[in-house]
Design an enzyme around this catalytic site. Structure first.
Site, mmCIF file in Angstrom:
data_model
loop_
_atom_site.group_PDB
_atom_site.id
_atom_site.type_symbol
_atom_site.label_atom_id
_atom_site.label_comp_id
_atom_site.label_asym_id
_atom_site.label_seq_id
_atom_site.Cartn_x
_atom_site.Cartn_y
_atom_site.Cartn_z
ATOM 1 N N SER A 199 37.234 18.745 11.525
ATOM 2 C CA SER A 199 38.480 18.958 10.794
ATOM 3 C C SER A 199 38.388 18.252 9.439
ATOM 4 O O SER A 199 37.540 18.607 8.628
ATOM 5 C CB SER A 199 39.670 18.480 11.619
ATOM 6 O OG SER A 199 40.883 18.951 11.086
ATOM 7 N N ASP A 252 40.920 29.683 15.356
ATOM 8 C CA ASP A 252 41.484 28.485 14.724
ATOM 9 C C ASP A 252 42.697 28.841 13.857
ATOM 10 O O ASP A 252 42.549 29.505 12.833
ATOM 11 C CB ASP A 252 40.407 27.812 13.868
ATOM 12 C CG ASP A 252 40.783 26.396 13.462
ATOM 13 O OD1 ASP A 252 41.983 26.084 13.425
ATOM 14 O OD2 ASP A 252 39.860 25.597 13.187
ATOM 15 N N HIS A 291 41.330 25.257 17.109
ATOM 16 C CA HIS A 291 40.802 24.255 16.180
ATOM 17 C C HIS A 291 39.839 23.276 16.849
ATOM 18 O O HIS A 291 38.922 22.764 16.209
ATOM 19 C CB HIS A 291 41.951 23.492 15.533
ATOM 20 C CG HIS A 291 41.524 22.581 14.425
ATOM 21 N ND1 HIS A 291 40.706 22.996 13.393
ATOM 22 C CD2 HIS A 291 41.782 21.270 14.185
ATOM 23 C CE1 HIS A 291 40.488 21.984 12.565
ATOM 24 N NE2 HIS A 291 41.129 20.930 13.021
#
Length: 718
Positions: free
Chosen positions: A587, A662, A694
């Site tokens: 991320s 995602d 995600h």
């Protein structure tokens, strides 16, 4: 740079009977594979002297009092099965005590039961061993809230709000089409501390709820590869600089069955934060934050009409204002407002005319959450030890004096009894896996309930862990870091390095927890012969406004500078192979990994970037614009932070991983990066998880970690 006193903590050598290194399954699924730390679950005070928790079999509640008297099988699954089956006239099976149980009073506990076709809100009496109340509601319901008077439940049926009363009557509060979403916690994309979308008034007569209209937001396609012919499933994704959702607040009156909208003026794309009922249920307070997120207005509205009453105060910032805690009322005339306006997230006492009466700024402590609030004193959780610890504090509201209640340097979670004479404390620190006790607030008595053993003892030899302090790139700020040494460490050998990074807001990787917060995968990689290094750079959490806001309008820049100070520290160690340094993150950490690989190509030879932000113009409005403003307002900052214009610098081996579903960092990021690599003639490795969002979770996480480990072993160690 200096070593902390916890350097002495060396796990290697503790275990004479240790067995093999962790497998990738054991490292990833520690609890399921027998490496879970022992704990107590569902601990709650039933009275001022008695606490209950779920026993080790999950089949009963145990009661423990402050005098060390224990009652096993205080409430059992058999008790609940019999009572609930009789109440709802349905054969049922309680495999465990409900983890969501709650003591409403000394005699009654409540919980939600999921039946075959319906859900039930149940109130159980421990004296009669009967159900005193059962409300049946839609099995598909979500985000349900029981009213304070226990006479109804408000819940979501898809995108609409419904109420069911104890007599079974159902009221449809809203009836809106798709993409007009009522009462959802997923409003403003869960930013600003939003964890719910409905609030029942203290007198149970009204319901305040969000209405999110996202019809004007562009559709974003996610491809479902599970269908015979792949299907496109659109989501609404408000990208930075583009049209955002429009949110309003509404009040439904139980008696009149009418809904009133709060007449909040301003830009339709502003953010409505901190919705809070007044104690008398007559007013609603709202923090109205502009889309630029640098100007907050705290306003009050009349609940019966929705009309504006008064603006209490404003808070402005040259960077951003980030409200994330609802108001906490002390009485009808005073409340606590939490803000970082003076440098650290702290508490401020105001009256309902908007006058600040006092502030409770205590050292460099950051407020983390209320524990108990009364007109005389507040117990709250806050940081200590440069963000490494989380402690219980008590502040006297009249004098403003604050004292730490918990004394150990550790990370605590606590539950206070209703008399504020005792508290339940669970803590972990560098050398303590988990310690649980009952403690007198005056410090004169303590009763230990659990001192958990090291879950790895006798099963594997864990690597040595060391905490370090490193100077940031500004030359003055101390940063917290963690090193895991390779198994069978020999200071005369040279080892490859895996730098594990996140680096962004609202995250802290290094803390005063067991092993400094290192996880199973960190241990696994160290056992594979890597130095595993982690540094919380400026921009990360729990160090105050200036520490975090340094990232404003230039994401990645100061964070990378600090990470390179960590690399300097590593290179100063004779056991580090400076030619074999790699970096991994997910991320924001994926953004950092990619940025470091491209900005410092001669330093990082291998990288694994998971779910990475590649260009911030493709990220969401709420988070992205807080830190970067819009692409039009900050073109230079967006260009500087983008990794696309630096692909030509790539030298090392880079593996990029993404979830095809995602909805947070959409796959467009990594796809654009791959396309740019093709244009620049740069080779890059890419792996897609077709069904994951995600994060890659569940058993597939084993596959993910195996892939990452193999990539580092293949390209950095061999």
């Amino acid at each position: 740079m200096k070593k902390l006193t916890l350097y002495a903590f060396v796990l290697a050598g503790f275990f004479a009977q240790a067995q093999n290194n962790l497998t990738i399954e054991e490292a990833t699924l520690a609890a399921q594979k027998g490496f879970g730390t022992k704990s107590l679950y569902g601990a709650q005070w039933r009275t001022a002297n008695e606490l209950t928790y779920i026993d080790a079999s999950y089949k009963a509640l145990v009661e423990k009092n402050i005098h060390d008297k224990t009652v096993e099988n205080f409430v059992t699954t058999a008790d609940l099965e019999s009572a609930v089956a009789e109440a709802i006239n349905e054969k049922i099976s309680f495999r465990t005590i409900p983890f969501d149980y709650h003591w409403d009073n000394e005699k009654e506990l409540s919980f939600t039961y999921q039946g075959e076709n319906d859900k039930y809100f149940v109130v159980y009496n421990i004296d009669t061993k009967k159900v005193s109340k059962a409300i049946k509601f839609n099995a598909a319901a979500s985000e349900e809230i029981i009213a304070p008077n226990k006479n109804y439940i408000v819940y979501l049926n898809k995108n609409n709000v419904e109420i069911i009363f104890t007599n079974g009557d159902v009221v449809k509060v809203t009836n809106d089409p798709d993409h007009v979403i009522n009462g959802s916690s997923n409003t403003h994309r869960n930013e600003f501390g939003i964890d719910r979308g409905m609030w029942v008034s203290p007198d149970s007569k009204k319901i305040l709820f969000y209405k999110k209209d996202e019809r004007m937001v562009k559709n974003y396609p996610l491809v479902d590869f599970g269908a015979r012919i792949a299907e496109v499933k659109d989501i609404k994704y408000p990208m930075a600089g583009l049209k955002s959702e429009e949110v309003s607040l509404h009040i439904y009156d139980i008696d009149t069955k009418k809904t009133t909208v709060l007449n909040i003026e301003g830009d339709k794309e502003q953010f409505l934060t901190m919705p809070s009922w007044s104690p008398n249920s007559e007013s609603v307070y709202v923090g109205v934050l502009n889309r630029g997120q640098n100007h907050l207005k705290l306003q009050r509205y009349t609940a019966s009409t929705g009309n504006f009453e008064k603006q209490l105060f404003e808070e402005k910032s040259k960077t951003y204002v980030e409200p994330n805690t609802p108001l906490k009322f002390l009485n009808d005339k005073e409340f606590i407002y939490v803000s970082e306006k003076d440098g650290y997230r702290q508490m401020y006492r105001y009256n309902t005319n908007g006058k600040q009466l006092n502030s409770y700024v205590y050292k460099d402590v950051l407020f983390k959450g209320f524990v108990d609030v009364s007109p005389k004193e507040i117990y709250y959780m806050g940081t200590a030890n440069k963000g490494m610890d989380k402690l219980l504090y008590k502040v006297d509201l009249k004098s403003g004096k604050t004292i730490p209640v918990t004394k150990n340097s550790a990370t605590y979670n606590v539950e206070m009894n209703k008399d504020k004479t005792w508290y339940y404390a669970q803590y972990t620190n560098f050398t303590t896996p988990n310690n649980i006790s009952l403690n007198a607030v005056n410090g004169k008595s303590t009763l230990e309930l659990l001192n958990a053993p090291n879950p790895y003892e006798g099963k594997t030899v864990l690597p040595k862990v060391e905490l370090v302090t490193i100077k940031a790139a500004d030359g003055k700020t101390n940063l917290n870091g963690r090193i895991l040494y390779p198994a069978n460490f020999n200071e005369n050998e040279k080892y490859p390095v895996m730098v594990y990074v996140y680096g962004g807001p609202h995250a802290q990787l290094v803390s005063n927890r067991f092993g400094a917060g290192a996880g199973g995968f960190d241990y696994y990689m160290a056992q594979q012969g890597f130095v595993v290094f982690t540094l919380d750079n400026r921009g990360s959490e729990n160090r105050g406004r200036d520490f975090e806001h340094v990232i404003h309008r230039e994401l990645g820049q100061n964070e990378m500078a600090d990470q390179m100070k960590g690399v300097e520290f590593l290179k100063s160690k004779k056991f580090v192979n400076a030619d074999k340094i790699g970096v991994y993150g997910w991320s924001y950490g994926g953004f950092m990994t990619t940025s470091l690989m491209l900005n410092y190509p001669d330093t990082f030879k291998v990288g694994v970037a998971g779910g990475p932000v590649i260009d911030w113009k493709w990220y969401e409005v709420m988070y992205g614009e807080r830190y970067m403003d819009t692409p039009e307002e900050n073109a230079e900052g967006y260009e500087k932070a983008s990794t696309l214009n630096k692909v030509k610098n790539l030298k090392g081996r880079l593996l990029m991983i993404h979830g095809a579903q995602d909805p947070v960092v959409v796959q467009q990021h990594s796809m654009a990066f791959i396309e740019q690599c093709i244009k620049e003639g740069k080779q890059v490795d890419y792996f897609l998880y077709p069904t994951h969002e995600h994060n890659v979770s569940g058993k597939d996480r084993v596959h993910l970690n195996a892939k990452i480990a193999d990539y580092f072993i293949t390209h950095l160690k061999k």
